[in-house]
Design an enzyme around this catalytic site. Structure first.
Site, PDB file in Angstrom:
ATOM      1  N   ARG A 154       0.775  -1.286  -0.073  1.00 46.71           N
ATOM      2  CA  ARG A 154      -0.052  -0.120   0.108  1.00 46.71           C
ATOM      3  C   ARG A 154       0.867   1.395  -0.177  1.00 46.71           C
ATOM      4  NH1 ARG A 154      -5.382  -1.372   3.580  1.00 46.71           N
ATOM      5  NH2 ARG A 154      -6.077  -3.082   2.336  1.00 46.71           N
TER       6      ARG A 154
ATOM      7  N   ASP B  78     -16.674   7.781   8.464  1.00 48.38           N
ATOM      8  CA  ASP B  78     -15.392   7.212   8.246  1.00 48.38           C
ATOM      9  C   ASP B  78     -14.218   7.995   8.421  1.00 48.38           C
ATOM     10  OD1 ASP B  78     -15.178   4.431   6.666  1.00 48.38           O
ATOM     11  OD2 ASP B  78     -13.374   5.456   6.656  1.00 48.38           O
TER      12      ASP B  78
HETATM   13  C1  LIG Z   1     -14.220  -3.136   6.419  1.00 48.30           C
HETATM   14  S1  LIG Z   1     -14.969  -1.288   6.216  1.00 48.30           S
HETATM   15  C2  LIG Z   1     -16.737  -1.726   6.753  1.00 48.30           C
HETATM   16  C3  LIG Z   1     -17.585  -0.947   6.068  1.00 48.30           C
HETATM   17  C4  LIG Z   1     -19.161  -1.251   6.098  1.00 48.30           C
HETATM   18  N1  LIG Z   1     -19.298  -0.712   7.705  1.00 48.30           N
HETATM   19  C5  LIG Z   1     -19.428  -2.795   6.196  1.00 48.30           C
HETATM   20  O1  LIG Z   1     -19.431  -3.280   6.939  1.00 48.30           O
HETATM   21  O2  LIG Z   1     -19.717  -3.207   4.837  1.00 48.30           O
HETATM   22  C6  LIG Z   1     -14.206  -0.662   7.805  1.00 48.30           C
HETATM   23  C7  LIG Z   1     -14.103   0.827   7.669  1.00 48.30           C
HETATM   24  O3  LIG Z   1     -13.835   1.385   8.982  1.00 48.30           O
HETATM   25  C8  LIG Z   1     -13.031   2.582   8.922  1.00 48.30           C
HETATM   26  N2  LIG Z   1     -12.208   2.883   9.893  1.00 48.30           N
HETATM   27  C9  LIG Z   1     -11.017   2.229  10.450  1.00 48.30           C
HETATM   28  N3  LIG Z   1     -10.541   2.698  11.518  1.00 48.30           N
HETATM   29  C10 LIG Z   1     -11.425   3.804  11.685  1.00 48.30           C
HETATM   30  C11 LIG Z   1     -11.391   4.709  12.701  1.00 48.30           C
HETATM   31  N4  LIG Z   1     -10.307   4.953  13.582  1.00 48.30           N
HETATM   32  N5  LIG Z   1     -12.364   5.651  12.725  1.00 48.30           N
HETATM   33  C12 LIG Z   1     -13.298   5.663  11.859  1.00 48.30           C
HETATM   34  N6  LIG Z   1     -13.286   4.758  10.755  1.00 48.30           N
HETATM   35  C13 LIG Z   1     -12.489   3.862  10.857  1.00 48.30           C
HETATM   36  C14 LIG Z   1     -12.274   2.258   7.428  1.00 48.30           C
HETATM   37  O4  LIG Z   1     -11.736   3.514   6.973  1.00 48.30           O
HETATM   38  C15 LIG Z   1     -13.086   1.282   6.875  1.00 48.30           C
HETATM   39  O5  LIG Z   1     -13.772   2.083   5.743  1.00 48.30           O
END
Ligand SMILES: C[S@@+](CC[C@H](N)C(=O)[O-])C[C@H]1O[C@@H](n2cnc3c(N)ncnc32)[C@H](O)[C@@H]1O
Length: 290
Positions: free
Chosen positions: A47, A154
């Site tokens: 990445r 997010d």
């Molecule tokens: C795997 S995706 C899940 C998306 C959706 N909720 C789903 O279940 O399909 C996880 C998301 O969490 C966000 N994320 C990770 N760490 C975070 C943080 N500290 N604060 C807010 N969002 C975060 C990531 O950017 C990512 O878009």
């Protein structure tokens, strides 16, 4: 030292040594609460290598210095955007949307309310909040006179921009019935061939906003009937998971619902949340005051 990186299409990339790996890991943990395990080392290389290439930097140490010297915070956001895992899809874990349509909305309607506040916390590229908006509209019909607002948040600014645009490759709708597609998406033509866009009336229901769960102040006011926080806390250690779910729960209205991801069992928060069905919880008491 260099390693081949044919699959990245950027020629050769430097080796990530132990010291640099530890420094990047420490940074993402401190900034976003994301815990990168040892086996994520290749992922980190894959990445960040492209970023090194874009900046014409030859080592990961150079990039770390560049990143931490940028007082504007722009490169830090860029770095976080690259590290997050954003896998999502429309109507992922479909039983959540059925529960919303069949159980929650009739319940709120019966209570004589016509207002709904929902938070999609960790919304990635928007498929989750749009699925919520579609399910709500299916339950309520159009021109229903309800006041429905969805906050979609997010940490990753790139996914938020995609969510806000509401434009997707048509192949992402493969699992969606033709009726649902027609009712909720506009098909692109000409240079937009192969793309679909969520209908404006659904997009207007949603506010996309950057919120980092690891920050002290989320600047979120008011309470929500429902909070979806699915497949996000898996990246955090247990202590942070607990803190985040407690803070989110404090934003629920009394007896509000909390939806977690398929692998996120919250049995350890049984004092706070009652399990209603698999990965659906309900706030036990009135909740803490904000
Ligand atoms: C795997 S995706 C899940 C998306 C959706 N909720 C789903 O279940 O399909 C996880 C998301 O969490 C966000 N994320 C990770 N760490 C975070 C943080 N500290 N604060 C807010 N969002 C975060 C990531 O950017 C990512 O878009």
């Amino acid at each position: 030292m260099e390693a081949p990186a044919e699959n990245l299409g950027i020629g050769r990339i430097p080796i990530l040594n132990d010291g640099d790996f530890a420094r990047f890991r420490g940074l993402i943990l401190k900034q976003a609460g994301i815990h990168l395990s040892d086996h994520k080392r290749h992922l980190l290389v894959a990445r960040l290598a492209r970023r090194l290439h874009e900046l014409s930097l030859s080592t990961f140490s150079n990039y770390y210095e560049y990143l931490t010297a940028d007082a504007s915070g722009a490169e830090l956001r860029n770095f976080i955007n690259r590290i997050t895992t954003n896998k999502t899809s429309f109507f992922r874990e479909p039983h959540h949307f059925e529960f919303l349509r069949e159980r929650i909305i009739p319940e709120i309607r019966q209570a004589g309310r016509r207002e709904l506040r929902i938070w999609s916390a960790g919304c990635s590229t928007g498929e989750e909040p749009y699925s919520i908006a579609i399910a709500v509209r299916e339950a309520l019909g159009t021109n229903n006179g309800w006041d429905v607002r969805i906050l979609a948040s997010d940490i990753d600014t790139e996914v938020l921009a995609k969510g806000e645009a509401g434009t997707y490759g048509v192949e992402l709708l493969n699992e969606i019935s033709p009726e649902r597609r027609k009712a909720n998406f506009l098909r692109g033509y000409g240079r937009f061939e192969g793309l679909v866009q969520v209908r404006p009336e659904l997009r207007r229901m949603i506010e996309f906003r950057r919120i980092n769960f690891n920050d002290h102040d989320w600047a979120v006011h008011g309470r929500f009937d429902l909070i979806f926080c699915r497949n996000v806390i898996i990246y955090f250690d247990r202590q942070l998971q607990e803190r985040i779910v407690e803070r989110l729960a404090a934003h629920l209205k009394p007896a509000g619902y909390f939806f977690s991801g398929h692998s996120e069992n919250l049995y350890w928060l049984a004092d706070l949340l009652t399990a209603v069905q698999a990965t659906v919880y309900r706030l036990k008491h009135g909740g803490n005051d904000q």
